[in-house]
Scaffold this motif. Structure first.
Motif, mmCIF file in Angstrom:
data_model
loop_
_atom_site.group_PDB
_atom_site.id
_atom_site.type_symbol
_atom_site.label_atom_id
_atom_site.label_comp_id
_atom_site.label_asym_id
_atom_site.label_seq_id
_atom_site.Cartn_x
_atom_site.Cartn_y
_atom_site.Cartn_z
ATOM 1 N N GLU A 53 -45.058 -9.135 26.238
ATOM 2 C CA GLU A 53 -46.445 -8.752 26.105
ATOM 3 C C GLU A 53 -47.135 -9.693 25.185
ATOM 4 O O GLU A 53 -48.242 -10.287 25.637
ATOM 5 N N ALA A 54 -46.329 -10.032 24.169
ATOM 6 C CA ALA A 54 -46.931 -11.289 23.108
ATOM 7 C C ALA A 54 -47.195 -12.624 23.860
ATOM 8 O O ALA A 54 -48.152 -12.863 23.618
ATOM 9 N N ARG A 55 -46.159 -12.881 24.959
ATOM 10 C CA ARG A 55 -46.283 -14.095 25.553
ATOM 11 C C ARG A 55 -47.390 -13.989 26.550
ATOM 12 O O ARG A 55 -48.016 -14.952 26.668
ATOM 13 N N ASN A 56 -47.242 -13.008 27.249
ATOM 14 C CA ASN A 56 -48.387 -12.832 28.243
ATOM 15 C C ASN A 56 -50.065 -12.815 27.783
ATOM 16 O O ASN A 56 -50.985 -13.241 28.356
ATOM 17 N N LEU A 57 -49.923 -12.151 26.436
ATOM 18 C CA LEU A 57 -51.421 -12.100 25.729
ATOM 19 C C LEU A 57 -51.561 -13.536 25.062
ATOM 20 O O LEU A 57 -52.568 -13.830 24.415
ATOM 21 N N LYS B 44 -49.027 -16.674 19.481
ATOM 22 C CA LYS B 44 -48.265 -17.771 19.285
ATOM 23 C C LYS B 44 -47.286 -17.349 18.169
ATOM 24 O O LYS B 44 -46.098 -17.832 17.644
ATOM 25 N N THR B 45 -47.727 -16.158 17.512
ATOM 26 C CA THR B 45 -46.953 -15.541 16.354
ATOM 27 C C THR B 45 -46.814 -14.349 16.330
ATOM 28 O O THR B 45 -47.516 -13.236 16.754
ATOM 29 N N LEU B 46 -45.488 -13.744 15.997
ATOM 30 C CA LEU B 46 -45.042 -12.312 15.701
ATOM 31 C C LEU B 46 -45.165 -12.129 14.391
ATOM 32 O O LEU B 46 -44.661 -12.672 13.591
ATOM 33 N N LEU B 47 -45.784 -10.821 13.960
ATOM 34 C CA LEU B 47 -45.793 -10.350 12.571
ATOM 35 C C LEU B 47 -45.099 -9.019 12.412
ATOM 36 O O LEU B 47 -45.611 -8.187 13.326
ATOM 37 N N THR B 48 -44.474 -8.850 11.409
ATOM 38 C CA THR B 48 -43.803 -7.413 11.269
ATOM 39 C C THR B 48 -43.229 -7.243 9.839
ATOM 40 O O THR B 48 -43.720 -8.064 8.950
ATOM 41 N N PHE B 49 -42.881 -6.197 9.669
ATOM 42 C CA PHE B 49 -42.604 -5.566 8.331
ATOM 43 C C PHE B 49 -41.211 -5.032 8.145
ATOM 44 O O PHE B 49 -40.402 -4.710 9.164
ATOM 45 N N THR C 119 -43.031 -16.927 13.362
ATOM 46 C CA THR C 119 -42.714 -15.507 12.842
ATOM 47 C C THR C 119 -43.096 -15.110 11.308
ATOM 48 O O THR C 119 -42.822 -16.138 10.550
ATOM 49 N N ILE C 120 -43.681 -13.994 11.143
ATOM 50 C CA ILE C 120 -44.249 -13.552 9.659
ATOM 51 C C ILE C 120 -43.421 -12.424 9.336
ATOM 52 O O ILE C 120 -43.800 -11.455 10.090
ATOM 53 N N LEU D 73 -48.743 -8.004 16.370
ATOM 54 C CA LEU D 73 -48.143 -7.024 15.339
ATOM 55 C C LEU D 73 -47.125 -6.050 16.194
ATOM 56 O O LEU D 73 -47.214 -5.677 17.046
ATOM 57 N N ILE D 74 -45.761 -6.193 15.376
ATOM 58 C CA ILE D 74 -44.920 -5.347 15.830
ATOM 59 C C ILE D 74 -44.658 -4.591 14.598
ATOM 60 O O ILE D 74 -44.497 -5.024 13.432
ATOM 61 N N PRO D 75 -44.753 -3.012 14.747
ATOM 62 C CA PRO D 75 -44.607 -2.119 13.484
ATOM 63 C C PRO D 75 -43.198 -2.180 12.734
ATOM 64 O O PRO D 75 -42.349 -2.737 13.452
#
Ligand SMILES: Cc1ncc(COP(=O)(O)O)c(C=O)c1O
Length: 309
Positions: A51-55, A58-63, A85-86, A147-149
């Motif tokens: 989904e991130a790639r299709n949208l 460029k960055t994934l952020l998570t916790f 990644t963050i 954003l990935i929870p």
């Protein structure tokens, strides 16, 4: 797709701790899916990174917290598939001496080596992570991101988890899985066959799992066990470590101390307490988490406890 849909093997467990010969226990080796994006993280990230790639993010952020399997897996996925990644990390004490933090915490070190940007925040701020003001603050600070929870649980993660089971798994009467946020058990309940019961082993003292599962499915063929967390999330005892080591010696299957070790301990206990009917067939899902062993061993050494082999 970036991560392929793979099937993992069901391995028969022969373990002297099991005192009933009529019960068969198998472990689905999801821990072997990928060297660094392992177990339920592989399943949870599969559709999310797509989904991130299709949208075009460029960055994934998570916790995540200090030894988070999810943080390590997102960092590895970012490196492999060319995302920045963050990781927003619980605990600003880690920021005081970064060199020491990276030296002493293998999960942070690994994630930093995968080029993840680690942002340490206080526990108070971390509790705000799901609020709109905090989201706005993150957007302001980091710009665009996907954003990935925490724990990776969302609709797309549950969709990925549903791919764990295949037609042959219909033979089992029980499925078993460890629980943190409840996302993995939700996908498993959704994809379980009608006659099967899903047993969830909580890794923490909590009573939110019923609601967490209801968010994703109306099926009710599950039972939750809240008495195998060994005190609280992340807590281990000498008894648990000895169990994990004995299990590995006899079966060659490594278990992590936070999730799968506690689940297998619980299953063996239930078998010996005659929870299961005659000739029951159980399939336990190995959800990975083995990267956490090294970090746990540093804690155990400090406490003069035996380490995980
Ligand atoms: C190895 C491992 N097993 C099981 C779980 C529990 O999964 P969930 O948070 O989906 O309940 C986690 C945590 O997310 C985990 O890292």
């Amino acid at each position: 797709m970036l991560l392929e849909n793979k099937q993992s093997e069901n391995q028969l467990v022969q373990f002297s701790g099991i005192k009933r010969a009529d019960i068969s226990l198998f472990i689905k080796r999801e821990d072997l899916l990928h060297p660094t994006i392992s177990g339920n993280k592989y399943r949870k990230l599969r559709y999310n990174i797509e989904e991130a790639r299709n949208l075009n993010h460029k960055t994934l952020l998570t916790f995540g917290g200090a030894y988070s399997n999810h943080i390590a897996a997102v960092a590895a996925a970012g490196k492999e598939f060319d995302f920045k990644t963050i990781g927003i990390i619980r605990g600003d004490e880690f920021a005081f001496n970064i060199e020491n933090t990276l030296q002493t915490n293998p999960t942070f070190r690994f994630s930093a080596e995968q080029n993840m940007r680690l942002e340490f925040v206080s526990r108070k701020i971390y509790r705000e992570k799901d609020t709109t003001p905090f989201y706005d603050f993150l957007k302001e600070k980091f710009g665009d991101f996907y954003l990935i929870p925490e724990g990776g649980t969302n609709e797309l993660a549950v969709k990925g988890i549903e791919e764990i089971l295949n037609k042959e798994d219909e033979n089992f009467d029980y499925l078993a899985v460890s629980m943190g946020t409840g996302g993995t058990i939700s996908g498993l309940v959704k994809s379980s066959f009608q006659h099967q019961k899903v047993l969830g082993f909580s890794s923490l003292k909590a009573d939110f799992f019923g609601d967490a599962i209801n968010k994703f499915t109306s099926k009710k063929n599950f039972e939750i066990f809240n008495n195998y967390h060994f005190g609280k999330y992340g807590k281990v005892t000498e008894e648990l470590i000895i169990f994990i080591n004995k299990f590995k010696n006899e079966t060659s299957i490594p278990l992590d101390p936070i999730y799968t070790g506690k689940m297998i301990f619980g299953i063996v206990d239930l078998i010996n307490q005659n929870y299961f009917e005659k000739n029951a067939k159980i399939l336990a899902i190995h959800t990975g988490g083995l990267q956490g062993i090294e970090g746990m061993n540093t804690v155990l050494l400090k406490k003069n406890l035996p380490i995980i082999i």
